[in-house]
Design an enzyme around this catalytic site. Structure first.
Site, PDB file in Angstrom:
ATOM      1  N   ARG A 119       0.610  -1.161   0.190  1.00  0.00           N
ATOM      2  CA  ARG A 119      -0.111   0.001  -0.316  1.00  0.00           C
ATOM      3  C   ARG A 119       0.635   1.189   0.205  1.00  0.00           C
ATOM      4  O   ARG A 119       0.281   1.941   0.657  1.00  0.00           O
ATOM      5  CB  ARG A 119      -0.532   0.243   0.883  1.00  0.00           C
ATOM      6  CG  ARG A 119      -1.730  -0.425   1.100  1.00  0.00           C
ATOM      7  CD  ARG A 119      -3.274  -1.232   0.140  1.00  0.00           C
ATOM      8  NE  ARG A 119      -3.848  -2.147   0.337  1.00  0.00           N
ATOM      9  CZ  ARG A 119      -2.870  -2.892  -0.140  1.00  0.00           C
ATOM     10  NH1 ARG A 119      -2.304  -3.434  -1.050  1.00  0.00           N
ATOM     11  NH2 ARG A 119      -4.537  -4.356  -0.009  1.00  0.00           N
ATOM     12  N   SER A 129     -10.605   0.110   3.841  1.00  0.00           N
ATOM     13  CA  SER A 129      -9.736  -0.496   5.332  1.00  0.00           C
ATOM     14  C   SER A 129      -9.475   1.148   5.575  1.00  0.00           C
ATOM     15  O   SER A 129      -8.495   1.741   4.475  1.00  0.00           O
ATOM     16  CB  SER A 129      -8.594  -1.057   4.487  1.00  0.00           C
ATOM     17  OG  SER A 129      -9.028  -2.420   4.584  1.00  0.00           O
ATOM     18  N   GLU A 156      -4.723   4.219   6.059  1.00  0.00           N
ATOM     19  CA  GLU A 156      -4.411   4.059   4.682  1.00  0.00           C
ATOM     20  C   GLU A 156      -5.309   5.550   3.643  1.00  0.00           C
ATOM     21  O   GLU A 156      -4.140   5.530   2.509  1.00  0.00           O
ATOM     22  CB  GLU A 156      -4.744   2.301   4.290  1.00  0.00           C
ATOM     23  CG  GLU A 156      -5.098   2.351   2.989  1.00  0.00           C
ATOM     24  CD  GLU A 156      -5.317   0.538   2.255  1.00  0.00           C
ATOM     25  OE1 GLU A 156      -5.399   0.240   3.408  1.00  0.00           O
ATOM     26  OE2 GLU A 156      -6.343   1.007   1.928  1.00  0.00           O
TER      27      GLU A 156
HETATM   28  C1  LIG Z   1     -16.105  -0.490  -0.659  1.00  0.00           C
HETATM   29  C2  LIG Z   1     -14.807  -0.013  -0.659  1.00  0.00           C
HETATM   30  C3  LIG Z   1     -13.805  -1.486  -0.773  1.00  0.00           C
HETATM   31  C4  LIG Z   1     -12.322  -0.783  -0.823  1.00  0.00           C
HETATM   32  N1  LIG Z   1     -11.270  -2.003  -0.951  1.00  0.00           N
HETATM   33  C5  LIG Z   1     -10.396  -2.601  -1.043  1.00  0.00           C
HETATM   34  C6  LIG Z   1      -9.454  -3.243  -1.392  1.00  0.00           C
HETATM   35  O1  LIG Z   1      -9.760  -4.163  -1.464  1.00  0.00           O
HETATM   36  N2  LIG Z   1      -7.761  -3.001  -1.307  1.00  0.00           N
HETATM   37  C7  LIG Z   1      -7.303  -1.540  -1.462  1.00  0.00           C
HETATM   38  O2  LIG Z   1      -6.968  -1.452  -1.798  1.00  0.00           O
HETATM   39  N3  LIG Z   1      -8.214  -0.274  -1.815  1.00  0.00           N
HETATM   40  C8  LIG Z   1      -9.834  -0.541  -1.136  1.00  0.00           C
HETATM   41  N4  LIG Z   1     -10.821   0.743  -1.019  1.00  0.00           N
HETATM   42  C9  LIG Z   1     -10.058   1.767  -1.647  1.00  0.00           C
HETATM   43  C10 LIG Z   1      -9.432   1.965  -2.563  1.00  0.00           C
HETATM   44  O3  LIG Z   1     -11.424   1.786  -3.660  1.00  0.00           O
HETATM   45  C11 LIG Z   1      -8.275   1.898  -2.985  1.00  0.00           C
HETATM   46  O4  LIG Z   1      -7.312   2.547  -2.596  1.00  0.00           O
HETATM   47  C12 LIG Z   1      -8.866   3.149  -4.537  1.00  0.00           C
HETATM   48  O5  LIG Z   1      -7.780   1.888  -5.078  1.00  0.00           O
HETATM   49  C13 LIG Z   1      -8.315   4.264  -4.990  1.00  0.00           C
HETATM   50  O6  LIG Z   1      -8.547   4.517  -6.353  1.00  0.00           O
HETATM   51  P1  LIG Z   1      -9.820   6.633  -6.428  1.00  0.00           P
HETATM   52  O7  LIG Z   1      -9.465   6.371  -7.347  1.00  0.00           O
HETATM   53  O8  LIG Z   1     -10.734   6.188  -5.485  1.00  0.00           O
HETATM   54  O9  LIG Z   1      -8.591   7.209  -5.195  1.00  0.00           O
HETATM   55  P2  LIG Z   1      -8.676   8.371  -4.704  1.00  0.00           P
HETATM   56  O10 LIG Z   1      -9.739   8.169  -3.526  1.00  0.00           O
HETATM   57  O11 LIG Z   1      -9.293   9.398  -5.343  1.00  0.00           O
HETATM   58  O12 LIG Z   1      -7.300   9.006  -4.228  1.00  0.00           O
HETATM   59  C14 LIG Z   1      -6.418   8.313  -3.667  1.00  0.00           C
HETATM   60  C15 LIG Z   1      -4.867   8.733  -3.274  1.00  0.00           C
HETATM   61  O13 LIG Z   1      -4.745   9.004  -4.970  1.00  0.00           O
HETATM   62  C16 LIG Z   1      -3.668   9.415  -5.217  1.00  0.00           C
HETATM   63  N5  LIG Z   1      -4.880   9.673  -6.653  1.00  0.00           N
HETATM   64  C17 LIG Z   1      -5.999   9.933  -7.349  1.00  0.00           C
HETATM   65  N6  LIG Z   1      -6.003   9.488  -8.905  1.00  0.00           N
HETATM   66  C18 LIG Z   1      -4.795   9.529  -9.093  1.00  0.00           C
HETATM   67  C19 LIG Z   1      -3.538   9.999  -9.616  1.00  0.00           C
HETATM   68  N7  LIG Z   1      -4.076  10.079 -11.336  1.00  0.00           N
HETATM   69  N8  LIG Z   1      -2.606  10.817  -9.986  1.00  0.00           N
HETATM   70  C20 LIG Z   1      -1.928  10.994  -8.890  1.00  0.00           C
HETATM   71  N9  LIG Z   1      -2.401  10.512  -7.598  1.00  0.00           N
HETATM   72  C21 LIG Z   1      -3.554  10.280  -7.624  1.00  0.00           C
HETATM   73  C22 LIG Z   1      -4.856  11.383  -4.386  1.00  0.00           C
HETATM   74  O14 LIG Z   1      -4.491  12.460  -4.359  1.00  0.00           O
HETATM   75  C23 LIG Z   1      -4.848  11.075  -3.107  1.00  0.00           C
HETATM   76  O15 LIG Z   1      -4.389  11.409  -2.848  1.00  0.00           O
HETATM   77  C24 LIG Z   1     -11.686  -0.219  -1.522  1.00  0.00           C
HETATM   78  C25 LIG Z   1     -12.616   1.749  -1.045  1.00  0.00           C
HETATM   79  C26 LIG Z   1     -13.839   1.386  -1.069  1.00  0.00           C
HETATM   80  C27 LIG Z   1     -14.949   2.197  -0.640  1.00  0.00           C
END
Ligand SMILES: Cc1cc2nc3c(=O)[nH]c(=O)nc-3n(C[C@H](O)[C@H](O)[C@H](O)COP(=O)(O)OP(=O)(O)OC[C@H]3O[C@@H](n4cnc5c(N)ncnc54)[C@H](O)[C@@H]3O)c2cc1C
Length: 327
Positions: A178, A228, A319
């Protein structure tokens, strides 16, 4: 603020002001962003970032908002959502066994899983059900069921005002549990990734996707959340604790103690402050059961960290990413 907004809107007509961040996070929590822009186009993303740097406007690039806790006070600056339902998948190369695809960071991970698995390419089965974008997943090295986004990465293309476009090899991304160089330094915006996938009969790939959907349904809370809250603890616990909690032994093989286990042993599941609740099933999820405030979540996080530290001598590390001002 009005002048600033006009300046932004003159150059980027789709610019919005006073937009609820609650509506742009899976947690459904957060105040208002001063300015807000959504784009799925990498050229436009670069222009907006450059404009902000030139004008001294604070900005934050997000994807699906699924790993973020926005402040109740919102964000004083520009929130840029880089997300695209029609993002690009470009074939780079293929041989008899493998295919190499360049996938835009704006693409939804859920869409990538379906497209790639349907095509009979194996490599993203673990990712089914994870919300957010390819960019967000690369940034945090998202993973599940023993797989992670780093498994198939060949290279990552990025942009920053200082360095312009820069390609990071897999090694340079410094993928860890992570964690990545991007998450650590927050200097580069991720534009795309090149991934390798193994060619396989699509019915076998889709069967694994289906099995993972089932597993996820069994353990994932149904309420709004940000996934998480904490990373699992990397390392071994104090020797004395193994006597008191013999089940800790089963985590020692890969030296990753689940945060959910630690929270459970502190009897914290179900604790509620306002409408934020430590999930009854999975202690590492805080869920929004109504109209939770970021402040409620922060208080629960403090309690969890203190209780786990008091009992296990372990300081859990978040996280999720905090965006906006927190006291
Ligand atoms: C129901 C649920 C289940 C989940 N299960 C998992 C799981 O099993 N495993 C897991 O690892 N995670 C899980 N997550 C967490 C999350 O979905 C992941 O971490 C996901 O990859 C985040 O992607 P996002 O586009 O929503 O990022 P965001 O939440 O929009 O951003 C997260 C971080 O990434 C940065 N970011 C986003 N896009 C970019 C970009 N293009 N360039 C640079 N930085 C960027 C943002 O600035 C921020 O710091 C879960 C979340 C939920 C709600």
């Amino acid at each position: 603020m009005e002048n600033r907004f006009q300046e932004l809107k003159d150059v980027f007509p789709g610019m919005k002001s006073n937009i609820s961040l609650r509506d742009n996070s899976t947690f459904k929590i957060g105040g208002m962003a001063d300015y807000f822009y959504e784009t799925g186009d990498s050229e436009e993303l670069k222009s907006v970032i450059k404009f902000c740097k030139d004008k001294g406007i604070d900005f934050s690039v997000i994807g699906g908002g699924s790993n973020i806790l926005f402040s109740d006070n919102g964000y004083r600056g520009l929130v840029i959502v880089y997300k695209n339902s029609f993002g690009k998948f470009d074939p780079v190369f293929q041989d008899d066994d493998k295919v190499y695809l360049k996938i835009d960071a704006s693409v939804l991970l859920s869409e990538a899983v379906i497209k790639i698995s349907n095509a009979g390419y194996s490599g993203f089965e673990w990712a089914v059900g994870i919300p957010g974008t390819i960019g967000g997943a690369i940034n945090g090295n998202a993973g599940a069921f023993g797989g992670s986004i780093s498994d198939n990465i060949i290279e990552v293309s990025t942009y920053s005002v200082g360095e312009g476009e820069k390609v990071f090899s897999k090694e340079e991304c410094d993928f860890r549990y992570r964690s990545t160089i991007f998450k650590k330094t927050q200097k580069h915006v991720i534009l795309s990734g090149v991934f390798s996938f193994v060619k396989e009969d699509n019915s076998s790939v889709l069967a694994r996707v289906k099995a993972n959907i089932q597993k996820r349904a069994e353990k994932q809370p149904k309420h709004f959340s940000a996934g998480s809250i904490f990373k699992n603890y990397e390392g071994r616990c104090n020797r004395k604790l193994y006597k008191k909690y013999p089940e800790l032994e089963k985590f020692s093989e890969n030296e990753l103690v689940p945060a959910g286990y630690l929270i459970d042993r502190c009897n914290l599941k179900g604790m509620r402050i306002g409408d934020a609740q430590i999930d009854q099933k999975n202690g590492n999820f805080i869920v929004n059961v109504g109209n939770a405030k970021a402040d409620n979540v922060v208080k629960l996080i403090h309690i969890i960290k203190k209780e786990v530290n008091d009992r296990f001598g372990i300081l859990l590390d978040e996280e999720i990413k905090y965006i906006g001002e927190f006291k």
